[in-house]
Design a protein around this motif. Structure first.
Motif, PDB file in Angstrom:
ATOM      1  N   CYS A   1       0.847  -1.199   0.000  1.00  0.00           N
ATOM      2  CA  CYS A   1       0.000   0.000   0.000  1.00  0.00           C
ATOM      3  C   CYS A   1       0.877   1.242   0.000  1.00  0.00           C
ATOM      4  O   CYS A   1       1.934   1.286   0.632  1.00  0.00           O
ATOM      5  CB  CYS A   1      -1.001  -0.020   1.148  1.00  0.00           C
ATOM      6  SG  CYS A   1      -0.458   0.727   2.671  1.00  0.00           S
TER       7      CYS A   1
ATOM      8  N   HIS B   1       0.313   4.000   1.260  1.00  0.00           N
ATOM      9  CA  HIS B   1       0.238   4.840   2.466  1.00  0.00           C
ATOM     10  C   HIS B   1       1.247   4.416   3.522  1.00  0.00           C
ATOM     11  O   HIS B   1       1.831   5.269   4.185  1.00  0.00           O
ATOM     12  CB  HIS B   1      -1.175   4.772   3.063  1.00  0.00           C
ATOM     13  CG  HIS B   1      -2.237   5.174   2.102  1.00  0.00           C
ATOM     14  ND1 HIS B   1      -3.255   4.340   1.701  1.00  0.00           N
ATOM     15  CD2 HIS B   1      -2.414   6.331   1.422  1.00  0.00           C
ATOM     16  CE1 HIS B   1      -4.028   4.960   0.833  1.00  0.00           C
ATOM     17  NE2 HIS B   1      -3.545   6.163   0.642  1.00  0.00           N
ATOM     18  N   HIS B   2       1.410   3.111   3.695  1.00  0.00           N
ATOM     19  CA  HIS B   2       2.281   2.628   4.772  1.00  0.00           C
ATOM     20  C   HIS B   2       3.448   1.788   4.254  1.00  0.00           C
ATOM     21  O   HIS B   2       4.309   1.384   5.032  1.00  0.00           O
ATOM     22  CB  HIS B   2       1.473   1.777   5.768  1.00  0.00           C
ATOM     23  CG  HIS B   2       0.322   2.510   6.390  1.00  0.00           C
ATOM     24  ND1 HIS B   2      -0.963   2.438   5.896  1.00  0.00           N
ATOM     25  CD2 HIS B   2       0.268   3.357   7.450  1.00  0.00           C
ATOM     26  CE1 HIS B   2      -1.762   3.199   6.629  1.00  0.00           C
ATOM     27  NE2 HIS B   2      -1.051   3.773   7.578  1.00  0.00           N
TER      28      HIS B   2
ATOM     29  N   CYS C   1      -1.802  -3.281   6.632  1.00  0.00           N
ATOM     30  CA  CYS C   1      -1.820  -2.032   7.422  1.00  0.00           C
ATOM     31  C   CYS C   1      -3.077  -1.947   8.275  1.00  0.00           C
ATOM     32  O   CYS C   1      -3.133  -1.149   9.219  1.00  0.00           O
ATOM     33  CB  CYS C   1      -1.672  -0.801   6.528  1.00  0.00           C
ATOM     34  SG  CYS C   1      -3.049  -0.515   5.412  1.00  0.00           S
TER      35      CYS C   1
ATOM     36  N   ARG D   1      -1.308  -3.453  12.347  1.00  0.00           N
ATOM     37  CA  ARG D   1      -1.055  -2.136  12.958  1.00  0.00           C
ATOM     38  C   ARG D   1      -2.379  -1.357  12.906  1.00  0.00           C
ATOM     39  O   ARG D   1      -3.376  -1.857  12.422  1.00  0.00           O
ATOM     40  CB  ARG D   1       0.046  -1.359  12.223  1.00  0.00           C
ATOM     41  CG  ARG D   1      -0.285  -1.073  10.783  1.00  0.00           C
ATOM     42  CD  ARG D   1       0.450   0.114  10.197  1.00  0.00           C
ATOM     43  NE  ARG D   1       0.082   1.361  10.819  1.00  0.00           N
ATOM     44  CZ  ARG D   1      -1.088   1.989  10.627  1.00  0.00           C
ATOM     45  NH1 ARG D   1      -2.009   1.478   9.834  1.00  0.00           N
ATOM     46  NH2 ARG D   1      -1.333   3.147  11.232  1.00  0.00           N
ATOM     47  N   GLY D   2      -2.313  -0.125  13.404  1.00  0.00           N
ATOM     48  CA  GLY D   2      -3.460   0.777  13.272  1.00  0.00           C
ATOM     49  C   GLY D   2      -4.729   0.199  13.871  1.00  0.00           C
ATOM     50  O   GLY D   2      -4.775  -0.148  15.044  1.00  0.00           O
TER      51      GLY D   2
END
Ligand SMILES: Nc1nc2c(ncn2[C@@H]2O[C@H](COP(=O)(O)OP(=O)(O)OP(=O)(O)O)[C@@H](O)[C@H]2O)c(=O)[nH]1
Ligand SMILES: [Zn+2]
Length: 215
Positions: free
Chosen positions: A101, A103-104, A172, A176-177
């Protein structure tokens, strides 16, 4: 505060590709960046077990992101026009892929399903699986990847309709998150017959499941 809208553009020009190539750092710079990230993670890049890691990571990146070196038009260039009058849906389902991804920069992975109605010809079945990797092996969003696959088939084959569906789990969201392991994201893109005729869309979904109970 206004929502921030980031573009999910699918098109890349040859100028973009040239610019990216010019900006590519040297291998030494890439390895130094990995050493920095190891220190950011909290470890010591000089300890025995990590000494060769920057070199391995730099090498692995060339493989994981090999899609930047590939062109979808080249992959789909060879069209077989003589298919003995076959004009119905061609569906290649359950194409596994791994991507990262944007984003991460952590993996998302899943399956792509691609169908089209031929007009002037068909491509080799393996080329549809290769096409998935051209885009999966880049930094991605699932939506962009779905649209890019559709656009590439449209550009090369001009078929009477295209259906692309991707199902994936985003690490992600799992590790995580929000920490929701096991959730999956489904994206679809339909053109031509698949967009205009609901019955063909239903047939696409039916074909996706067909025969699975025997496997
Ligand atoms: N639309 C879309 N979102 C994605 C994809 N991959 C990851 N994301 C999301 O990208 C978003 C980035 O959100 P941000 O708020 O900028 O970053 P963040 O603080 O790390 O967000 P959290 O993941 O919620 O912790 C997250 O909601 C991710 O779930 C994708 O392929 N498509
Ligand atoms: Zn992410």
């Amino acid at each position: 505060m206004d929502a921030v809208v980031k573009s999910l553009s699918t098109r890349e020009t040859s100028v973009d590709a040239d610019k990216r190539e010019m900006q590519r750092p040297s291998r030494e710079e890439a390895e130094a960046a990995v050493r920095t990230l190891i220190r950011w993670a909290g470890d010591d890049p000089e300890r025995e077990g990590l000494l060769e890691t920057p070199k391995r990571v730099a090498k692995a990146y060339r493989e994981l992101f090999a899609g930047y070196e590939e062109d979808a038009g080249d992959v789909l260039a060879k069209v077989f026009e003589d298919v003995e009058g076959y004009g119905d849906m061609v569906l290649v389902r359950d194409i596994p892929f791994h991507s990262h991804c944007e984003h991460h920069m952590v993996p998302f992975h899943g399956k792509a399903h691609i169908a089209y109605f031929p007009s002037q010809g068909v491509v080799g079945l393996s080329k549809l699986a290769r096409l998935v990797d051209v885009y999966a092996r880049r930094l991605q969003t699932q939506e962009t990847m779905t649209a890019q696959i559709t656009d590439a088939i449209e550009d090369s084959l001009k078929p009477r309709g295209i259906a692309v569906m991707i199902e994936a789990e985003h690490m992600c969201m799992s590790m995580r998150g929000v920490m929701k392991a096991g959730s999956s994201t489904v994206t679809t893109s339909f053109t031509g017959i698949f967009k205009d005729e609901p019955a063909e869309q239903v047939r696409f979904f039916t074909q996706l499941r067909a025969g699975k109970e025997y496997r």
